[in-house]
Design an enzyme around this catalytic site. Sequence first.
Site, PDB file in Angstrom:
ATOM      1  N   GLY A 222      21.109  20.529  19.899  1.00  0.00           N
ATOM      2  CA  GLY A 222      22.527  21.473  19.615  1.00  0.00           C
ATOM      3  C   GLY A 222      22.969  22.101  20.339  1.00  0.00           C
TER       4      GLY A 222
ATOM      5  N   ASN B  45      24.748  21.750  23.633  1.00  0.00           N
ATOM      6  CA  ASN B  45      25.907  21.430  23.964  1.00  0.00           C
ATOM      7  C   ASN B  45      26.510  21.960  22.246  1.00  0.00           C
ATOM      8  OD1 ASN B  45      26.385  19.100  25.891  1.00  0.00           O
ATOM      9  ND2 ASN B  45      24.606  18.703  25.113  1.00  0.00           N
TER      10      ASN B  45
ATOM     11  N   LEU C  74      23.045  10.166  17.417  1.00  0.00           N
ATOM     12  CA  LEU C  74      22.907   8.928  17.322  1.00  0.00           C
ATOM     13  C   LEU C  74      22.802   8.315  16.706  1.00  0.00           C
ATOM     14  CD1 LEU C  74      18.960  10.647  18.470  1.00  0.00           C
ATOM     15  CD2 LEU C  74      20.465   9.766  20.082  1.00  0.00           C
ATOM     16  N   LYS C  75      23.694   7.794  15.738  1.00  0.00           N
ATOM     17  CA  LYS C  75      24.161   6.727  15.229  1.00  0.00           C
ATOM     18  C   LYS C  75      25.654   6.161  15.672  1.00  0.00           C
ATOM     19  CE  LYS C  75      21.471   7.247  10.431  1.00  0.00           C
ATOM     20  NZ  LYS C  75      20.702   7.606  11.039  1.00  0.00           N
TER      21      LYS C  75
ATOM     22  N   ASN D  89      32.480  11.714  23.683  1.00  0.00           N
ATOM     23  CA  ASN D  89      31.202  11.771  23.227  1.00  0.00           C
ATOM     24  C   ASN D  89      30.289  11.614  24.799  1.00  0.00           C
ATOM     25  OD1 ASN D  89      28.509  11.107  22.483  1.00  0.00           O
ATOM     26  ND2 ASN D  89      28.334   9.571  23.799  1.00  0.00           N
TER      27      ASN D  89
ATOM     28  N   HIS E 180      27.715  11.780  27.527  1.00  0.00           N
ATOM     29  CA  HIS E 180      26.523  11.060  27.746  1.00  0.00           C
ATOM     30  C   HIS E 180      25.347  12.103  28.996  1.00  0.00           C
ATOM     31  CE1 HIS E 180      23.632   7.460  27.719  1.00  0.00           C
ATOM     32  NE2 HIS E 180      24.297   7.497  28.790  1.00  0.00           N
TER      33      HIS E 180
ATOM     34  N   ASP F 100      29.047   3.270  24.068  1.00  0.00           N
ATOM     35  CA  ASP F 100      28.741   3.927  25.407  1.00  0.00           C
ATOM     36  C   ASP F 100      29.612   3.028  26.523  1.00  0.00           C
ATOM     37  OD1 ASP F 100      27.350   6.024  24.996  1.00  0.00           O
ATOM     38  OD2 ASP F 100      25.557   5.004  26.070  1.00  0.00           O
TER      39      ASP F 100
ATOM     40  N   GLU G 185      26.401  19.444  31.424  1.00  0.00           N
ATOM     41  CA  GLU G 185      26.891  18.761  30.267  1.00  0.00           C
ATOM     42  C   GLU G 185      27.591  19.748  29.160  1.00  0.00           C
ATOM     43  OE1 GLU G 185      24.169  16.800  27.259  1.00  0.00           O
ATOM     44  OE2 GLU G 185      22.687  16.178  28.586  1.00  0.00           O
TER      45      GLU G 185
HETATM   46  C1  GRF Z   1      22.686  15.693  25.558  1.00  0.00           C
HETATM   47  O1  GRF Z   1      21.815  15.268  26.307  1.00  0.00           O
HETATM   48  C2  GRF Z   1      23.282  14.615  25.212  1.00  0.00           C
HETATM   49  O2  GRF Z   1      24.054  13.853  26.698  1.00  0.00           O
HETATM   50  C3  GRF Z   1      23.536  13.837  24.270  1.00  0.00           C
HETATM   51  O3  GRF Z   1      22.458  14.424  23.761  1.00  0.00           O
HETATM   52  C4  GRF Z   1      21.422  15.083  24.037  1.00  0.00           C
HETATM   53  C5  GRF Z   1      22.207  16.393  23.465  1.00  0.00           C
HETATM   54  O4  GRF Z   1      21.571  17.652  23.725  1.00  0.00           O
HETATM   55  N1  GRF Z   1      23.901  12.045  24.348  1.00  0.00           N
HETATM   56  P1  GRF Z   1      21.700  18.262  22.523  1.00  0.00           P
HETATM   57  O5  GRF Z   1      21.246  18.501  20.950  1.00  0.00           O
HETATM   58  O6  GRF Z   1      23.264  19.031  22.959  1.00  0.00           O
HETATM   59  O7  GRF Z   1      20.498  19.881  23.347  1.00  0.00           O
END
Ligand code: GRF
Length: 193
Positions: free
Chosen positions: A9, A11, A80-81, A95, A97, A138, A167
């Site tokens: 988490g 992000n 991830l789903k 999303n 990535h 994606d 990110e």
């Molecule tokens: C990140 O690398 C994002 O790009 C990918 O999953 C990861 C999530 O990281 N889709 P976090 O849980 O936000 O630390």
Amino acid sequence: MAVLVSGEGTNLQAIIDSIDSGYLRETEIDCVVSDRENIGAIERARRRSIPVIIVNRSNMLSILSPIFQKVDLVVLAGFLKILPSELVKLKPVINIHPSLLPLFGGKGMYGLKVHEEVIRSGMKVSGCTIHLVTEDVDGGPIIAQKCVTVESTDNPESLQQKIHPLEHQLLVETIKNFGEKKFVINNKKLIFI
Ligand code: GRF
């Protein structure tokens, strides 16, 4: 907005911090949705008193439909789903990535696997991408990207560590741009203004 998570988490935390600092204005996280219990992202949401909803593959559509109806934007921040197509059609869904799509994406490409494949390929640049979510995993239209140089000394872990902070920046910038209507999403098409 609703933020969907499956992991640490960081992000999600970047979004929370940007709201708290005032960088993201008139923005609120209505709820955090997770397909897993006991993950860092849930802890971060609870610390900030954001409602947390746990879903699984079979109840995802019924639980998330009313939530998606209410929000302006859905952010997949490490979720991830794969979302049912009925949900994807309801609202703009973005999303993040950890590669320069359309390279190194698709089913099964998540976590360190992405960075392992980048190193194996010999590419000298990598980065992260925010894209619109469509039924093509994606593969939706690209909204924004940031790049890093892949050094000969990099390994998958070091590359992941380089890309992760980018990110966070790219995600909050994109949410801000969405709020300020610098781009609009219409019928799963992107229009930059
Ligand atoms: C990140 O690398 C994002 O790009 C990918 O999953 C990861 C999530 O990281 N889709 P976090 O849980 O936000 O630390």
